[in-house]
Design a protein around this motif. Structure first.
Motif, PDB file in Angstrom:
ATOM      1  N   SER A 100      45.554  25.574  57.372  1.00  0.00           N
ATOM      2  CA  SER A 100      46.314  25.094  56.224  1.00  0.00           C
ATOM      3  C   SER A 100      45.543  25.254  54.916  1.00  0.00           C
ATOM      4  O   SER A 100      46.097  25.036  53.860  1.00  0.00           O
ATOM      5  N   SER A 101      44.272  25.623  55.014  1.00  0.00           N
ATOM      6  CA  SER A 101      43.570  25.851  53.755  1.00  0.00           C
ATOM      7  C   SER A 101      44.050  27.174  53.175  1.00  0.00           C
ATOM      8  O   SER A 101      44.167  28.176  53.871  1.00  0.00           O
ATOM      9  N   LYS A 102      44.354  27.136  51.902  1.00  0.00           N
ATOM     10  CA  LYS A 102      45.040  28.267  51.294  1.00  0.00           C
ATOM     11  C   LYS A 102      44.310  28.648  50.015  1.00  0.00           C
ATOM     12  O   LYS A 102      44.053  27.800  49.172  1.00  0.00           O
ATOM     13  N   LYS A 103      43.968  29.905  49.935  1.00  0.00           N
ATOM     14  CA  LYS A 103      43.285  30.362  48.727  1.00  0.00           C
ATOM     15  C   LYS A 103      44.308  30.492  47.601  1.00  0.00           C
ATOM     16  O   LYS A 103      45.215  31.305  47.671  1.00  0.00           O
ATOM     17  N   LEU A 104      44.180  29.651  46.591  1.00  0.00           N
ATOM     18  CA  LEU A 104      45.157  29.684  45.502  1.00  0.00           C
ATOM     19  C   LEU A 104      44.779  30.696  44.431  1.00  0.00           C
ATOM     20  O   LEU A 104      45.623  31.399  43.899  1.00  0.00           O
ATOM     21  N   ILE A 105      43.513  30.714  44.089  1.00  0.00           N
ATOM     22  CA  ILE A 105      43.093  31.613  43.019  1.00  0.00           C
ATOM     23  C   ILE A 105      41.824  32.333  43.424  1.00  0.00           C
ATOM     24  O   ILE A 105      40.916  31.749  44.021  1.00  0.00           O
ATOM     25  N   LYS A 106      41.779  33.607  43.097  1.00  0.00           N
ATOM     26  CA  LYS A 106      40.559  34.375  43.289  1.00  0.00           C
ATOM     27  C   LYS A 106      40.436  35.284  42.079  1.00  0.00           C
ATOM     28  O   LYS A 106      41.378  35.981  41.742  1.00  0.00           O
ATOM     29  N   LEU A 107      39.321  35.203  41.389  1.00  0.00           N
ATOM     30  CA  LEU A 107      39.197  36.000  40.175  1.00  0.00           C
ATOM     31  C   LEU A 107      38.188  37.127  40.374  1.00  0.00           C
ATOM     32  O   LEU A 107      37.040  36.884  40.724  1.00  0.00           O
ATOM     33  N   GLN A 108      38.641  38.359  40.163  1.00  0.00           N
ATOM     34  CA  GLN A 108      37.763  39.515  40.252  1.00  0.00           C
ATOM     35  C   GLN A 108      37.122  39.766  38.905  1.00  0.00           C
ATOM     36  O   GLN A 108      37.521  39.184  37.898  1.00  0.00           O
ATOM     37  N   LEU A 109      36.163  40.643  38.915  1.00  0.00           N
ATOM     38  CA  LEU A 109      35.416  40.936  37.691  1.00  0.00           C
ATOM     39  C   LEU A 109      36.358  41.305  36.538  1.00  0.00           C
ATOM     40  O   LEU A 109      36.216  40.837  35.414  1.00  0.00           O
ATOM     41  N   GLY A 110      37.345  42.144  36.834  1.00  0.00           N
ATOM     42  CA  GLY A 110      38.268  42.592  35.791  1.00  0.00           C
ATOM     43  C   GLY A 110      38.987  41.432  35.139  1.00  0.00           C
ATOM     44  O   GLY A 110      39.077  41.342  33.906  1.00  0.00           O
ATOM     45  N   GLU A 111      39.468  40.504  35.979  1.00  0.00           N
ATOM     46  CA  GLU A 111      40.185  39.347  35.432  1.00  0.00           C
ATOM     47  C   GLU A 111      39.252  38.465  34.617  1.00  0.00           C
ATOM     48  O   GLU A 111      39.632  37.927  33.584  1.00  0.00           O
ATOM     49  N   LEU A 112      38.018  38.340  35.099  1.00  0.00           N
ATOM     50  CA  LEU A 112      37.041  37.525  34.364  1.00  0.00           C
ATOM     51  C   LEU A 112      36.780  38.118  32.985  1.00  0.00           C
ATOM     52  O   LEU A 112      36.678  37.405  31.995  1.00  0.00           O
ATOM     53  N   ILE A 113      36.678  39.456  32.928  1.00  0.00           N
ATOM     54  CA  ILE A 113      36.450  40.095  31.627  1.00  0.00           C
ATOM     55  C   ILE A 113      37.627  39.823  30.704  1.00  0.00           C
ATOM     56  O   ILE A 113      37.466  39.470  29.532  1.00  0.00           O
ATOM     57  N   LYS A 114      38.829  39.924  31.264  1.00  0.00           N
ATOM     58  CA  LYS A 114      40.031  39.652  30.463  1.00  0.00           C
ATOM     59  C   LYS A 114      39.996  38.209  29.939  1.00  0.00           C
ATOM     60  O   LYS A 114      40.207  37.962  28.751  1.00  0.00           O
ATOM     61  N   ILE A 115      39.682  37.260  30.832  1.00  0.00           N
ATOM     62  CA  ILE A 115      39.617  35.861  30.414  1.00  0.00           C
ATOM     63  C   ILE A 115      38.537  35.670  29.358  1.00  0.00           C
ATOM     64  O   ILE A 115      38.729  34.980  28.359  1.00  0.00           O
ATOM     65  N   GLY A 116      37.399  36.333  29.581  1.00  0.00           N
ATOM     66  CA  GLY A 116      36.301  36.233  28.616  1.00  0.00           C
ATOM     67  C   GLY A 116      36.713  36.712  27.240  1.00  0.00           C
ATOM     68  O   GLY A 116      36.387  36.107  26.226  1.00  0.00           O
ATOM     69  N   LEU A 117      37.485  37.803  27.209  1.00  0.00           N
ATOM     70  CA  LEU A 117      37.935  38.338  25.925  1.00  0.00           C
ATOM     71  C   LEU A 117      38.890  37.395  25.213  1.00  0.00           C
ATOM     72  O   LEU A 117      39.013  37.421  24.001  1.00  0.00           O
TER      73      LEU A 117
END
Lengths: 496, 176
Positions: free
Chosen positions: A173-190
């Motif tokens: 029942s444990s469910k991975k809700l969010i996983k952030l890859q490098l690309g997404e992190l760069i986008k968030i950082g920007l």
């Protein structure tokens, strides 16, 4: 499960000795680094004291080693009946006795050195304002796991009972809700707030400059003289270019910060808790059981808003180690993930339109006074002799008028039967949602200025911080005070 | 701009909830005003003493009138503070109900804090040297809401403070 005996007093892993040594060495270097720099820079001036200096350093090192050994030998802990007992200290002996029911959370962490040594540090957090250091520097991983389980199991009986009974199901029942890859992190950082980052860099740079300035006096005056001349002589174009360069540095810094902090970010929902893992250098591992969550806050800024991204903070009761450890942060996610979290954390409750309140426009003057008028008035003497610089306060004042107006616009609150959502912001916007029974203390406040206009403020304290609902009608504030106190008392549910 | 508030509540009509503003508030002991004033006067005496010492000994690098003007300024502030303390003292009051304790204070910003018994972590009695002379105590009430929300009701007779403390402790015990 592996059989690890926790009931007899024991020391941490021998590797801890090394860790304690390195940590205290680090502390010392941090305290003395300006001296070290001076020493290496102006070496020739110290030649005649060479012997004394080395003797001094030698004595310090011996003391440090002695401290580490004594500290290690006297640091013992064990589990007894339903409490965790820790004895430490050699000059001043201390015994800490922590009943399981007072334990708020158990976390382990590993920095670079700890990861090299394959150990983790374990931190035990207790509720209440009594400050107690409860940190075990070096534990073997399986041992830390066992201790954590022991503490958690007995700590919050109900929820963990569920967990242990459904142990096999739990994994599914444990469910991975969010996983952030490098690309997404760069986008968030920007999309971060770069102005804020620029201010931090500016403040840090200034401090750094000051600290070094004394040591490198001559060099600095030379360079800054050149820079001054250049700035004065250069055209507007160069200044604009410098600003852009500075902004670019801020953007890069934001991106790096996000990547370091949230590298390989993983956010998982299990049967009864949220779990998070992230970090490049220090891998952070945090678990917050649902029922220990005090409030959920989410926010956005103009950049993030354009991409409909939110940053989220899940807060549990404040930790006495570090405020950050009681907060689970999600740097960026979409609206539907936010809604998913809300569904899990909060019971279903209807926020009716007629229970949506704005605050009084008079709040505008209050913010303008603090943000616009006071700084301008205080800095006024600086401009008297230099009229050209007067543009700065004028621009700032205009800016703060906009900001104050937006601040009034965005401040509002919504009530449901059992919950409260407070919204605030200036250029961005932040929301906070909490269950009323999680509130600890309610304050009714009224300044003499507010009294004249029939206004008042309400301040709400939870175990994870405080929130103000400023400048609402006096009657409304009184009703709200009454209602919130009633809600605190009417519940049987425990706030943690 | 601000809508009239009507909290509808299915289980219980909010209008029937006991109103906090109608509570019977107890003033703290009058003697405590003396303690507060004495504290300020003692500070003023020490400051004036030091100032006058330097004025008469004449061992200062700067014009000695400066000292007198500084003292004058400080004394004006002290008198203002004394007046404010007297005026604000009337507002200090606390109210104990079955399920909560409220405390109000503040002249320029009036503040009324309500702590529910089921949120109290522990209760503590403290006594400064001056307060001991007048047989007064402070009741400090801690919650998990942090330092800012902890209330400290100063200036209650020692016996009464102990009574309140044991009453609260008993109630906290019932909740656990």
């Amino acid at each position: 499960m592996n059989k690890i005996d926790l009931t007899t007093p024991m020391r941490q892993s021998p590797k801890g000795l090394l860790l304690i040594l390195v940590m205290s060495l680090q502390k010392m270097i941090r305290a003395f680094w300006p001296m070290l720099i001076i020493y290496f820079w102006k070496n020739e001036q110290f030649v005649e004291y060479q012997l004394e200096i080395f003797a001094g350093i030698g004595i310090l090192v011996v003391l440090l080693v002695a401290h580490a050994i004594l500290y290690y030998l006297n640091f013992k802990f064990h589990v007894e009946k339903d409490s965790f007992i820790l004895r430490k200290g050699y000059l001043r002996k201390q015994e800490l006795n922590i009943p399981f029911e007072r334990i708020q959370s158990v976390n382990y962490k590993a920095n670079v050195l700890q990861r090299l040594l394959k150990v983790v540090s374990l931190e035990i957090d207790t509720a209440g304002s009594v400050k107690k250091e409860l940190k075990i520097m070096a534990l073997e991983m399986d041992f830390a796991e066992a201790l954590k389980n022991a503490l958690n199991n007995t700590a919050s009986s109900e929820e963990t009972k569920e967990l242990t009974e459904d142990a096999p199901i739990k994994k599914e029942s444990s469910k991975k809700l969010i996983k952030l890859q490098l690309g997404e992190l760069i986008k968030i950082g920007l999309l971060q707030n770069h102005l804020q980052m620029a201010l931090i860099i500016l403040a840090f740079g200034w401090q750094f400059y000051n600290e070094l300035a004394d040591t490198f006096k001559e060099e600095v005056s030379q360079v800054s003289g050149q820079v001054n001349e250049q700035v004065l002589q250069s055209s507007l174009l160069v200044i604009i270019f410098m600003c852009l360069l500075f902004l670019a540095i801020s953007v890069v810094a934001s991106v790096i910060k996000i990547i370091v902090k949230f590298f390989e970010f993983e956010f998982t929902k299990t049967e009864a808790s949220f779990q998070m893992q992230a970090g490049l250098l220090n891998r952070k591992n945090l678990i917050i059981p649902f029922k220990k969550i005090q409030e959920l806050s989410w926010g956005t800024n103009p950049l993030k808003k354009a991409f409909s991204l939110f940053s989220i903070k899940i807060k549990q009761a404040n930790s006495q180690f570090d405020k950050n450890k009681s907060i689970m942060e999600i740097p960026g996610c979409e609206k539907h993930t936010l809604n998913q979290l809300q569904e899990v954390i909060f019971s279903e409750d209807e926020f009716l339109i007629d229970r949506q309140y704005k605050i009084s426009r008079k709040f505008f003057w209050r913010i303008l006074l603090a943000m616009g008028c006071l700084p301008v008035l205080i800095s006024l003497p600086l401009y008297i002799f230099n009229v050209v610089h007067f543009t700065i306060p004028v621009v700032w004042f205009a800016f703060s008028i906009c900001a104050s107006w937006l601040a009034v616009e965005k401040r509002s609150f919504r009530m449901s039967e059992n919950q409260l959502i407070i919204s605030k912001g200036m250029f961005g916007q932040d929301w906070k949602q909490l269950e009323l029974y999680k509130i600890q203390v309610v304050d009714f406040r009224q300044s003499i200025f507010q009294k004249r206009s029939g206004l008042a403020s309400i301040q709400i304290y939870t175990a994870s911080g405080s929130t103000t609902i400023p400048f609402i009608a006096e009657n409304l504030a009184k009703e709200l005070h009454k209602y919130l106190v009633y809600k605190i008392q009417a519940t049987e549910k425990s706030w943690m | 701009m601000i809508e009239k508030l009507e909290f509808e509540n299915k289980e219980i009509d909010i209008q029937e909830l006991p109103k906090i503003e109608d509570l019977q508030f107890n003033k703290v002991e009058k003697k405590f005003l003396l303690v507060l004033l004495l504290r300020i006067v003692m500070f003023a005496l020490v400051f004036n003493g030091i100032g006058l010492f330097f004025y008469f000994s004449g061992k200062m690098g700067f014009p000695s009138e400066g000292i007198l003007y500084t003292l004058l300024g400080i004394n004006i502030l002290v008198i203002l503070r004394l007046l404010m303390t007297i005026m604000a003292f009337k507002i200090r009051a606390y109210a104990l109900r079955e399920r909560d304790i409220s405390y109000q204070r503040g002249l320029i910003t009036f503040k009324q804090t309500t702590v529910s018994v089921n949120r109290i972590q522990h209760v503590e009695l403290t006594q400064s040297v001056l307060m001991k002379l007048f047989n007064l105590s402070s009741i400090k009430i801690y919650t998990a809401g942090g330092n800012q929300s902890d209330i400290s009701i100063a200036g209650i007779k020692k016996e009464k403070a102990e009574e309140i403390k044991s009453l609260l402790s008993k109630k906290i015990g019932q909740h656990e």
